[in-house]
Write a protein that holds these residues in place. Sequence first.
Motif, PDB file in Angstrom:
ATOM      1  N   VAL A   1     -27.274  10.576   0.456  1.00 52.39           N
ATOM      2  CA  VAL A   1     -26.173   9.619   0.516  1.00 52.39           C
ATOM      3  C   VAL A   1     -24.892  10.285   0.032  1.00 52.39           C
ATOM      4  N   ALA A   2     -23.823  10.125   0.790  1.00 48.40           N
ATOM      5  CA  ALA A   2     -22.510  10.642   0.404  1.00 48.40           C
ATOM      6  C   ALA A   2     -21.698   9.542  -0.264  1.00 48.40           C
TER       7      ALA A   2
ATOM      8  N   VAL B   1     -23.025   6.811   4.199  1.00 51.06           N
ATOM      9  CA  VAL B   1     -21.743   7.203   3.620  1.00 51.06           C
ATOM     10  C   VAL B   1     -21.178   5.958   2.953  1.00 51.06           C
ATOM     11  N   LEU B   2     -21.088   5.998   1.624  1.00 51.79           N
ATOM     12  CA  LEU B   2     -20.689   4.820   0.852  1.00 51.79           C
ATOM     13  C   LEU B   2     -19.301   5.018   0.268  1.00 51.79           C
ATOM     14  N   GLY B   3     -18.478   3.974   0.313  1.00 51.67           N
ATOM     15  CA  GLY B   3     -17.144   4.010  -0.260  1.00 51.67           C
ATOM     16  C   GLY B   3     -17.115   3.440  -1.666  1.00 51.67           C
ATOM     17  N   PHE B   4     -15.946   3.466  -2.267  1.00 48.47           N
ATOM     18  CA  PHE B   4     -15.798   2.954  -3.634  1.00 48.47           C
ATOM     19  C   PHE B   4     -16.206   1.483  -3.736  1.00 48.47           C
ATOM     20  N   ASP B   5     -15.985   0.720  -2.678  1.00 54.93           N
ATOM     21  CA  ASP B   5     -16.336  -0.697  -2.720  1.00 54.93           C
ATOM     22  C   ASP B   5     -17.841  -0.919  -2.845  1.00 54.93           C
ATOM     23  N   ASP B   6     -18.637   0.112  -2.547  1.00 55.39           N
ATOM     24  CA  ASP B   6     -20.093  -0.004  -2.665  1.00 55.39           C
ATOM     25  C   ASP B   6     -20.595   0.278  -4.085  1.00 55.39           C
ATOM     26  N   TYR B   7     -19.732   0.808  -4.945  1.00 61.85           N
ATOM     27  CA  TYR B   7     -20.189   1.239  -6.269  1.00 61.85           C
ATOM     28  C   TYR B   7     -20.803   0.124  -7.119  1.00 61.85           C
ATOM     29  N   PRO B   8     -20.200  -1.081  -7.160  1.00 62.44           N
ATOM     30  CA  PRO B   8     -20.798  -2.118  -8.015  1.00 62.44           C
ATOM     31  C   PRO B   8     -22.229  -2.469  -7.618  1.00 62.44           C
TER      32      PRO B   8
ATOM     33  N   GLU C   1     -14.976   8.160   0.792  1.00 62.98           N
ATOM     34  CA  GLU C   1     -13.978   7.088   0.811  1.00 62.98           C
ATOM     35  C   GLU C   1     -12.860   7.407   1.795  1.00 62.98           C
ATOM     36  N   ARG C   2     -12.452   8.658   1.828  1.00 60.57           N
ATOM     37  CA  ARG C   2     -11.299   9.034   2.635  1.00 60.57           C
ATOM     38  C   ARG C   2     -11.596   8.995   4.137  1.00 60.57           C
ATOM     39  N   TYR C   3     -12.819   9.361   4.509  1.00 62.40           N
ATOM     40  CA  TYR C   3     -13.124   9.486   5.937  1.00 62.40           C
ATOM     41  C   TYR C   3     -14.141   8.478   6.456  1.00 62.40           C
ATOM     42  N   GLY C   4     -14.938   7.877   5.581  1.00 61.49           N
ATOM     43  CA  GLY C   4     -15.793   6.766   5.955  1.00 61.49           C
ATOM     44  C   GLY C   4     -16.583   6.955   7.230  1.00 61.49           C
ATOM     45  N   LYS C   5     -16.324   6.095   8.218  1.00 58.74           N
ATOM     46  CA  LYS C   5     -17.085   6.107   9.468  1.00 58.74           C
ATOM     47  C   LYS C   5     -16.942   7.439  10.193  1.00 58.74           C
ATOM     48  N   GLU C   6     -15.783   8.054  10.118  1.00 60.88           N
ATOM     49  CA  GLU C   6     -15.596   9.359  10.759  1.00 60.88           C
ATOM     50  C   GLU C   6     -16.574  10.386  10.200  1.00 60.88           C
TER      51      GLU C   6
ATOM     52  N   ALA D   1     -29.899   0.418   8.355  1.00 60.63           N
ATOM     53  CA  ALA D   1     -28.683   1.139   8.719  1.00 60.63           C
ATOM     54  C   ALA D   1     -27.504   0.631   7.898  1.00 60.63           C
ATOM     55  N   HIS D   2     -26.698   1.548   7.426  1.00 57.35           N
ATOM     56  CA  HIS D   2     -25.504   1.172   6.674  1.00 57.35           C
ATOM     57  C   HIS D   2     -24.277   1.482   7.519  1.00 57.35           C
ATOM     58  N   VAL D   3     -23.408   0.516   7.662  1.00 56.22           N
ATOM     59  CA  VAL D   3     -22.191   0.709   8.436  1.00 56.22           C
ATOM     60  C   VAL D   3     -21.094   1.213   7.496  1.00 56.22           C
ATOM     61  N   ALA D   4     -20.687   2.463   7.692  1.00 57.85           N
ATOM     62  CA  ALA D   4     -19.653   3.042   6.839  1.00 57.85           C
ATOM     63  C   ALA D   4     -18.335   2.321   7.060  1.00 57.85           C
ATOM     64  N   HIS D   5     -17.546   2.211   6.009  1.00 56.19           N
ATOM     65  CA  HIS D   5     -16.287   1.500   6.109  1.00 56.19           C
ATOM     66  C   HIS D   5     -15.266   2.327   6.881  1.00 56.19           C
ATOM     67  N   VAL D   6     -14.288   1.662   7.404  1.00 58.30           N
ATOM     68  CA  VAL D   6     -13.134   2.331   7.990  1.00 58.30           C
ATOM     69  C   VAL D   6     -12.121   2.532   6.870  1.00 58.30           C
ATOM     70  N   PRO D   7     -11.730   3.772   6.590  1.00 60.27           N
ATOM     71  CA  PRO D   7     -10.827   4.007   5.454  1.00 60.27           C
ATOM     72  C   PRO D   7      -9.544   3.193   5.555  1.00 60.27           C
ATOM     73  N   ARG D   8      -9.145   2.650   4.415  1.00 61.16           N
ATOM     74  CA  ARG D   8      -7.909   1.888   4.326  1.00 61.16           C
ATOM     75  C   ARG D   8      -6.962   2.572   3.363  1.00 61.16           C
ATOM     76  N   ASP D   9      -5.716   2.217   3.431  1.00 63.93           N
ATOM     77  CA  ASP D   9      -4.758   2.723   2.460  1.00 63.93           C
ATOM     78  C   ASP D   9      -4.968   1.955   1.167  1.00 63.93           C
ATOM     79  N   ARG D  10      -5.613   2.589   0.203  1.00 62.64           N
ATOM     80  CA  ARG D  10      -5.984   1.901  -1.035  1.00 62.64           C
ATOM     81  C   ARG D  10      -4.808   1.753  -1.997  1.00 62.64           C
ATOM     82  N   ARG D  11      -3.630   2.231  -1.597  1.00 66.28           N
ATOM     83  CA  ARG D  11      -2.490   2.084  -2.503  1.00 66.28           C
ATOM     84  C   ARG D  11      -2.147   0.621  -2.733  1.00 66.28           C
ATOM     85  N   THR D  12      -2.589  -0.245  -1.837  1.00 63.64           N
ATOM     86  CA  THR D  12      -2.306  -1.668  -2.006  1.00 63.64           C
ATOM     87  C   THR D  12      -3.497  -2.406  -2.618  1.00 63.64           C
TER      88      THR D  12
END
Length: 484
Positions: free
Chosen positions: A76-77, A99-106, A83-88, A120-131
């Motif tokens: 598992v990544a 491929v797990l993003g920060f939102d999967d950590y909890p 987080e930066r590339y997600g589904k890609e 099957a886990h659907v990787a997230h599409v990276p978002r601009d997390r600055r917001t």
Amino acid sequence: MTVALVTLGCARNDVDSEELAGRLAADGFRLVDDPADAQTVVVNTCGFVDAAKKDSLDTLLAASDLKGSGTTQAVVAVGCLAERYGKELADSLPEADAVLGFDDYPDIAARLRSVLAGEAHVAHVPRDRRTLLPISPVDRDATTVSVPGHGAVASAVTPASTDAVGLYAPASGPRPVRRRLAGGPMAPLKLASGCDRRCSFCAIPSFRGSFVSRRPTEVLAEARWLAGEGVREVFLVSENSTSYGKDLGDLRLLETLLPELAAVEGLARIRVSYLQPAETRPGLVEAIATTPGVSRYFDLSFQHASAAVLRRMRRFGDPESFLDLLARIRALSPSAGVRSNVIVGFPGETEADVETLCDFLVGARLDVTGVFGYSDEEGTEAAGMVGKHDDDEIRARVEHVSDLVEQLTAQRAEERIGEDVVVLVESLDPADDGAVAEGRADHQGPEVDGTTRLLPGGSHRVGDLVPAVVVAAEGADLVAEPRR
């Protein structure tokens, strides 16, 4: 179920892995050191520059090679690359089972169980997390309490608890949030997550999010827990420590927090990382340079010295202001340690800009300087700039500046011969050229600033702080004789 965590990148990733380990251990997973012994291998990746991305991919592929020949069932990544590339990343690396993003950590334990179950886990599409708020063990629905030295601040923490397997948890929280993975007398402690600066070469804000300070009470509680785990030095980490407290309404919060951290029973050193020179205010300089128990250590992110290059980097400064900052530091603490990083070959950088940088480095007398060649980072302003240099020119400039830095680092270390130091012992090795122990003096940060070897003279244990005098220098490394 067994799990191994492989951590790449910076000390902030080290803390993230220990937080993931705490959650997994609390939810019934057994942590193992060797990936070959784990049913699931979790690789905490780095996505900062090309070399780090390649290292992350190579590590994921090496872990996937374990599948089918032994215990390992899933790879598992997580981390910045994930987080930066997600589904890609998931599409281009089928060897990774998820491929797990920060939102999967909890819910990391539930995610790993589903992966092992073949879901099957659907990787997230990276978002601009600055917001968005970054994922961290910070409860933003905190109550307000009074903290000595801080007045009324929101706090998610009542006194911390530790259970039988060495897990740290806020007493008011539902689950542990950290378990130490590495031994030794030093441990990083996260001050904040994210960054609000918009340096033109840096993509970190896009995947780490906006700057969010941890509450002082939570930082203090975790420091006390680390001290109980045998830690003697706490290394405060963040993307920008000079911004600590600004989102809590007090930009001077670090100045008041440092003495309280230094007073934690069992801790001998508090070290601050990653200071923005343009934001390093006089009060913070004084707090680091004069507070007992705080390392006289300044990790200043200069990045360059030419005012023109710094403007294109969307940073501030020039040789005169930087040298003035160093003079103020050394007026308060003549033996303070100073390290920095610089980028050469930035778009539009001229040969005169390089010489401005070199002249500054000669005058600055830094203990250690990391030299990096510029490379494009997708999604950054600099990637679209004109005036790019070819790879051969960047390599030549890196070599030129690196050769100078090597000489300056050796000179600065030789200047410390005869200086009194206190060495935190991190390892024992009687066979090491007559030295009996190795550690770091106050001016040496972990992993990147050299070490100090102690000659025979007394009995030492890991975690001891040994007064000594420097008798020799070898590059950035020192040799010291214990005071009798």
